[in-house]
Scaffold this motif. Structure first.
Motif, PDB file in Angstrom:
ATOM      1  N   ASP A   3     -13.623 -10.584  52.023  1.00 53.10           N
ATOM      2  CA  ASP A   3     -12.216 -10.676  52.390  1.00 53.10           C
ATOM      3  C   ASP A   3     -11.503  -9.364  52.074  1.00 53.10           C
ATOM      4  O   ASP A   3     -10.715  -8.856  52.858  1.00 53.10           O
ATOM      5  CB  ASP A   3     -11.543 -11.848  51.659  1.00 53.10           C
ATOM      6  N   GLU A   4     -11.840  -8.816  50.924  1.00 55.41           N
ATOM      7  CA  GLU A   4     -11.242  -7.544  50.543  1.00 55.41           C
ATOM      8  C   GLU A   4     -11.670  -6.442  51.516  1.00 55.41           C
ATOM      9  O   GLU A   4     -10.856  -5.653  51.979  1.00 55.41           O
ATOM     10  CB  GLU A   4     -11.680  -7.190  49.122  1.00 55.41           C
ATOM     11  N   ALA A   5     -12.954  -6.410  51.838  1.00 52.08           N
ATOM     12  CA  ALA A   5     -13.461  -5.379  52.746  1.00 52.08           C
ATOM     13  C   ALA A   5     -12.767  -5.472  54.103  1.00 52.08           C
ATOM     14  O   ALA A   5     -12.441  -4.453  54.717  1.00 52.08           O
ATOM     15  CB  ALA A   5     -14.969  -5.519  52.901  1.00 52.08           C
ATOM     16  N   MET A   6     -12.535  -6.697  54.558  1.00 46.81           N
ATOM     17  CA  MET A   6     -11.887  -6.856  55.865  1.00 46.81           C
ATOM     18  C   MET A   6     -10.448  -6.370  55.815  1.00 46.81           C
ATOM     19  O   MET A   6      -9.967  -5.736  56.743  1.00 46.81           O
ATOM     20  CB  MET A   6     -11.967  -8.306  56.327  1.00 46.81           C
ATOM     21  N   ALA A   7      -9.755  -6.644  54.704  1.00 48.40           N
ATOM     22  CA  ALA A   7      -8.369  -6.192  54.576  1.00 48.40           C
ATOM     23  C   ALA A   7      -8.323  -4.666  54.559  1.00 48.40           C
ATOM     24  O   ALA A   7      -7.482  -4.050  55.205  1.00 48.40           O
ATOM     25  CB  ALA A   7      -7.742  -6.759  53.309  1.00 48.40           C
ATOM     26  N   ARG A   8      -9.260  -4.043  53.835  1.00 47.25           N
ATOM     27  CA  ARG A   8      -9.260  -2.581  53.762  1.00 47.25           C
ATOM     28  C   ARG A   8      -9.547  -1.938  55.113  1.00 47.25           C
ATOM     29  O   ARG A   8      -9.039  -0.873  55.422  1.00 47.25           O
ATOM     30  CB  ARG A   8     -10.284  -2.089  52.737  1.00 47.25           C
ATOM     31  N   GLY A   9     -10.384  -2.603  55.912  1.00 45.77           N
ATOM     32  CA  GLY A   9     -10.745  -2.064  57.221  1.00 45.77           C
ATOM     33  C   GLY A   9      -9.553  -1.882  58.145  1.00 45.77           C
ATOM     34  O   GLY A   9      -9.597  -1.094  59.079  1.00 45.77           O
ATOM     35  N   GLY A  10      -8.472  -2.629  57.893  1.00 42.26           N
ATOM     36  CA  GLY A  10      -7.325  -2.565  58.791  1.00 42.26           C
ATOM     37  C   GLY A  10      -6.306  -1.505  58.437  1.00 42.26           C
ATOM     38  O   GLY A  10      -5.298  -1.366  59.106  1.00 42.26           O
ATOM     39  N   MET A  11      -6.614  -0.713  57.415  1.00 42.53           N
ATOM     40  CA  MET A  11      -5.618   0.187  56.852  1.00 42.53           C
ATOM     41  C   MET A  11      -4.984   1.156  57.850  1.00 42.53           C
ATOM     42  O   MET A  11      -3.791   1.383  57.827  1.00 42.53           O
ATOM     43  CB  MET A  11      -6.264   0.972  55.731  1.00 42.53           C
ATOM     44  N   TYR A  12      -5.789   1.750  58.710  1.00 37.14           N
ATOM     45  CA  TYR A  12      -5.248   2.801  59.574  1.00 37.14           C
ATOM     46  C   TYR A  12      -5.099   2.342  61.018  1.00 37.14           C
ATOM     47  O   TYR A  12      -5.045   3.139  61.928  1.00 37.14           O
ATOM     48  CB  TYR A  12      -6.127   4.051  59.509  1.00 37.14           C
ATOM     49  N   ARG A  13      -5.065   1.015  61.222  1.00 29.89           N
ATOM     50  CA  ARG A  13      -5.073   0.498  62.587  1.00 29.89           C
ATOM     51  C   ARG A  13      -3.978   1.142  63.453  1.00 29.89           C
ATOM     52  O   ARG A  13      -4.238   1.618  64.546  1.00 29.89           O
ATOM     53  CB  ARG A  13      -4.909  -1.023  62.545  1.00 29.89           C
ATOM     54  N   GLU A  14      -2.768   1.169  62.903  1.00 35.65           N
ATOM     55  CA  GLU A  14      -1.646   1.706  63.683  1.00 35.65           C
ATOM     56  C   GLU A  14      -1.883   3.169  64.021  1.00 35.65           C
ATOM     57  O   GLU A  14      -1.735   3.598  65.161  1.00 35.65           O
ATOM     58  CB  GLU A  14      -0.342   1.565  62.883  1.00 35.65           C
TER      59      GLU A  14
END
Ligand SMILES: Cc1cc2nc3c(=O)[nH]c(=O)nc-3n(C[C@H](O)[C@H](O)[C@H](O)COP(=O)(O)OP(=O)(O)OC[C@H]3O[C@@H](n4cnc5c(N)ncnc54)[C@H](O)[C@@H]3O)c2cc1C
Ligand SMILES: Cc1cc2nc3c(=O)[nH]c(=O)nc-3n(C[C@H](O)[C@H](O)[C@H](O)COP(=O)(O)OP(=O)(O)OC[C@H]3O[C@@H](n4cnc5c(N)ncnc54)[C@H](O)[C@@H]3O)c2cc1C
Ligand code: SF4
Ligand code: SF4
Ligand code: FES
Lengths: 284, 473
Positions: free
Chosen positions: A255-266
């Motif tokens: 869950d943590e890894a998935m949250a971190r993966g979204g960091m630079y989406r924008e």
């Protein structure tokens, strides 16, 4: 500068390249990766070593065009050069002593899984492979997996090719039928790996996952690739580039890894659109 | 002719960019002395016979001698004096913690301000770089090969010294650019990259080969370097992996190690207006730690557009380990020092109703506890102790952790016979020799995070030892 010896489009969004990098080719093992920069001022991105020819000094990469850098890389042609190509990095997948293994690959993760399947087969291991894609157009490496595996299941989410459903369907069927493996190795989107781990957990079979967090240096300097393992109830910080990218799937905090993966989406969406605009302009 | 001594108790101020303006750009903060100011400052030096300042410099630059040359207006002569002891004066003149080294020992400091030794050193190096004709003396090759791992100050110095002695030297660097912390750590506004580049170019002109994208321990091992015909190897691989605090919330988006933040900003040029590498910009930023690295991260964040930047440090101003000048500059630029505070938890955003809410997993604040200084510990530093019940939440959306590093295991685990100490630092003798024959080491890889000048000094000592080792074989 590193020469592109060969380029082949595997599907509209996935490209394969052979790069002349003799130092990397000499040492490369399945499960390891390289870091490249397409040109000066480019971003550093990690890509898995999808194959190598020690004699020719070439290293195979297979990449999905997802953003600005992979798009720029895909604009390069045979005979052209890329600026930087460093590796092999990370710890090779442990294949020694395994007699019967199930490999579960999803999407471009199959490119990462293939050399592991091939190496296992070479070692005399019995390989069952499950490869999954969203739809038929995205299918890659079917023939290669066929020759590396005793049994192959091809899945598509929409049923446009192979069987309909996700990779956990045949996996669960095998487990229900009492099939035993020494290990399940899974490589693909985080959410898929999380489900494969959950499915495997009930059998007690060890499950290795290949993590692909955001990396910058890839040599253990920046700490950007960190993830958390839960070892005996204790949370431990690990660095995917030096400690991984393979980890014990039961210990990874997905869950943590998935949250971190979204960091630079924008940011990335913006950079991607910029690159597209640039190419559109150049095209005119 | 004995020059007149300038008895002004204060040193010549360093001309600098206006504090407001520089908070928005990455140009160098200070401009350096002019020729006239340099001579005026040099005239403050008493040319002390017992030269206390020299003992304060880790590489014992002949300080009164080079300052004497400045008094005479012989700037190139001054450079030649420094060059005998230091190969990176343009760098050290800018980043040395002079106030605890050479300048701490200066007799002028007793009744006023010490001579601006670092500023004069920088002036001399910049003058030389601007005026030197670039001709390098032809070096006679001695037919021996040596390898250097890492292109930070220790590696570059070792390579340069060996090249001067006639060795065929190759530097292997893991990243795509040579320079180590000088390029990926210390920001442009404090050490312009052009200066480091120039030093690297000078080495290349001397015949040093630099192979980037080679990770020793992965691409090639130390043993393979010997197989390739290198007769000795110097390891200057730096301080390694960043430490984290081990408090809850460190994995939220918006939490960086200082290394990652600075690497993105410097090496990957995220500070440029249209970068390819993303970095968080704007918002409120807390930097945890009090060293040079913390100051650099804080001041970079400010320049990237943060509306507010805090330094959160658990001891007081007195214990702050950063260079004094940088702390002063940081305060002038408006960075707020939250001293005697320690983070206990990083808070993040969770929307239980919408898992796809893009704000999920991002930092919303940092819980800190106030500290007070208790009894001195074994090093004589007063130990900070938490004040019970004093927790509060600092409203920030980016947290940069800068609390030190631990050695990278890559080389150790792939080099048989190379021993490290309990903390992971490579064990060396005084001359830099490791426990493996023909292998030498120095800099942060041995000492843990230290200074540019000490890394450079270690490179010099090892170069001498390597020369003796190869010549005696
Ligand atoms: C060890 C490892 C092995 C990988 N192997 C492969 C592979 O064999 N084939 C393949 O197609 N992809 C692979 N990836 C993912 C690949 O690195 C990213 O797709 C690539 O960096 C995207 O860059 P971009 O600029 O084109 O896209 P962007 O627009 O920058 O990003 C698109 C997505 O890619 C991911 N990404 C971006 N930057 C990085 C980065 N520096 N490191 C890791 N992920 C990033 C993010 O999840 C992001 O949302 C691997 C990643 C890791 C960590
Ligand atoms: C942000 C920051 C600010 C600082 N400010 C100051 C200051 O103001 N004053 C001061 O005196 N000191 C300062 N320091 C400390 C100083 O920079 C270091 O002590 C010094 O750079 C150490 O030099 P080094 O040669 O040992 O290693 P580094 O400069 O760390 O260089 C090591 C090099 O080796 C490479 N490398 C690592 N592993 C391998 C491998 N396996 N194979 C090949 N190459 C490898 C790395 O990529 C790197 O380029 C600062 C440090 C940082 C991070
Ligand atoms: S190298 Fe550093 S310590 Fe030595 S004289 Fe120069 S500024 Fe002072
Ligand atoms: S101690 Fe100060 S005054 Fe004396 S020689 Fe050194 S720099 Fe000059
Ligand atoms: S990518 Fe920087 S430490 Fe792993």
């Amino acid at each position: 500068m590193y020469k592109i010896l060969k380029k082949e489009e595997l599907n509209p969004t996935v490209t394969m390249m052979d790069i002349y990098a003799p130092f990397v080719a000499k040492k490369a093992e399945p499960g390891q990766f390289i870091i490249l920069r397409v040109d000066e001022n480019g971003e550093r991105i990690p890509l898995t070593i999808a194959g190598y020819d020690r004699e020719k000094g070439s290293v195979k990469i297979i990449f999905q065009i997802v953003g600005a850098t992979t798009k720029k890389l895909n604009m390069k042609n045979e005979g052209e050069y890329i600026e930087d190509f460093a590796g092999p990095l990370g710890v090779a997948t442990h294949t020694d002593g395994l007699k019967k293994v199930c490999i579960v690959g999803g999407g471009v993760g199959c490119a990462i899984a293939l050399p592991i399947a091939q190496k296992l087969k070479e070692n005399g291991c019995e390989v069952t492979s499950i490869i999954g894609f969203r739809t038929k157009d995205l299918l890659i490496l079917e023939d290669e997996f066929n020759s590396a595996s005793e049994k192959l299941y091809v899945m598509t989410d929409d049923g446009s090719y192979g069987r309909e459903g996700n990779v956990c369907v045949p996996l669960n069927e095998m487990f229900d039928a009492g099939e035993k493996f020494d290990m399940v190795i899974t490589i693909g989107p985080l959410i898929m790996m999380k489900f494969v781990v959950e499915a495997t957990k009930k059998t007690g079979i060890p499950c290795t996952v290949s993590m692909n967090p955001i990396m910058i240096d890839g040599t253990g300097m920046c700490g950007g690739c960190r993830l958390t393992l839960i070892e005996d109830g204790k949370r431990v910080t690990k660095f995917a580039c030096v400690d991984g990218p393979d980890f014990n799937g039961y210990e990874v905090d997905f869950d943590e890894a998935m949250a971190r993966g979204g960091m630079y989406r924008e940011f990335e969406r913006h950079a991607y659109e910029e690159t597209c605009n640039l190419f559109a302009k150049e095209g005119k | 002719m004995a020059a007149k001594i300038n008895m002004n108790p204060e040193r010549n101020p360093m001309p600098a960019q206006d504090a407001k303006a520089r908070g928005k750009n990455f140009d160098e903060v200070t401009y350096g002395y002019s020729e006239a100011t340099a001579i005026d400052e040099a005239l403050r030096c008493l040319s002390c016979k017992h030269m206390p300042c020299v003992s304060g410099c880790p590489v014992n630059i002949h300080i009164p001698e080079f300052i004497g040359k400045i008094k005479e207006g012989d700037f190139e002569g001054a450079y030649q004096v420094i060059n005998k002891s230091s190969s990176l004066p343009a760098v050290c003149g800018r980043v040395c913690p002079q106030e605890v080294q050479c300048e701490a020992k200066c007799v002028r400091g007793i009744k006023g301000e010490s001579v601006g030794i670092g500023r004069l050193e920088r002036f001399v190096a910049d003058w030389h770089n601007a005026h030197a004709n670039g001709a390098v003396n032809k070096i006679e090759k001695n037919g021996h090969k040596a390898a250097v791992v890492g292109s930070g100050p220790s590696g570059l110095t070792c390579a340069g010294d060996l090249a001067k002695k006639g060795y065929d030297v190759t530097v292997f660097e893991a990243l795509h650019t040579a320079g180590g912390v000088l390029v990926y750590g210390i920001p442009e506004f404090r050490l312009p990259k052009a200066i480091v580049k120039k030093e690297v170019e000078n080495l290349k002109e001397m015949g040093v080969k630099i192979e980037t994208n080679i990770i020793i321990g992965k691409t090639l091992t130390v043993d393979e370097l010997f197989d390739m015909g290198f007769e000795a190897v110097f390891i200057g691989s730096g301080a390694g992996l960043p430490n984290f605090m081990g408090i809850p919330g460190e994995s939220y988006n918006g939490v960086y190690s200082a290394n990652e933040f600075l690497t993105r900003s410097n090496l990957m040029k995220a500070y440029e207006s249209d970068p390819v590498t993303p970095i968080m910009k704007g918002g409120k930023v807390a930097v945890v730690g009090g060293g040079n690295v913390a100051m650099d991260a804080a001041r970079s964040a400010l320049r990237l557009g943060a509306e507010k930047v805090y330094i959160v440090y658990r001891r007081s101003m007195e214990e702050l380990p950063a260079r004094k000048e940088e702390v002063e500059h940081a305060i002038e630029e408006g960075i707020e020092f939250m001293l005697l505070n320690n983070p206990v938890e990083i808070l993040g955003y969770h929307n239980p109703d919408d898992r796809r809410d893009p704000k999920n997993g991002f930092v919303t604040g940092m819980k800190c506890i106030k500290m007070e200084l208790g009894e001195p510990d074994e090093n004589g530093r007063r130990r900070p102790v938490p004040i019970e019940g004093s927790e509060f939440v600092l409203d920030v959306d980016t947290v940069i952790i800068s609390i030190g590093t631990s050695p990278n295991p890559l080389i150790k685990t792939t080099t048989k016979g190379l021993e490290v100490n309990r903390r992971g630092g490579i064990i060396v003798e005084e001359n830099g020799a490791t426990t493996k024959e023909g292998v030498y080491a120095g800099g942060d890889a041995v000492t843990g995070a230290a200074t540019v000048i000490s890394a450079m000094g270690a490179g010099k000592i090892a170069a001498k030892a390597i020369d003796e080792y190869i010549q005696s074989k």
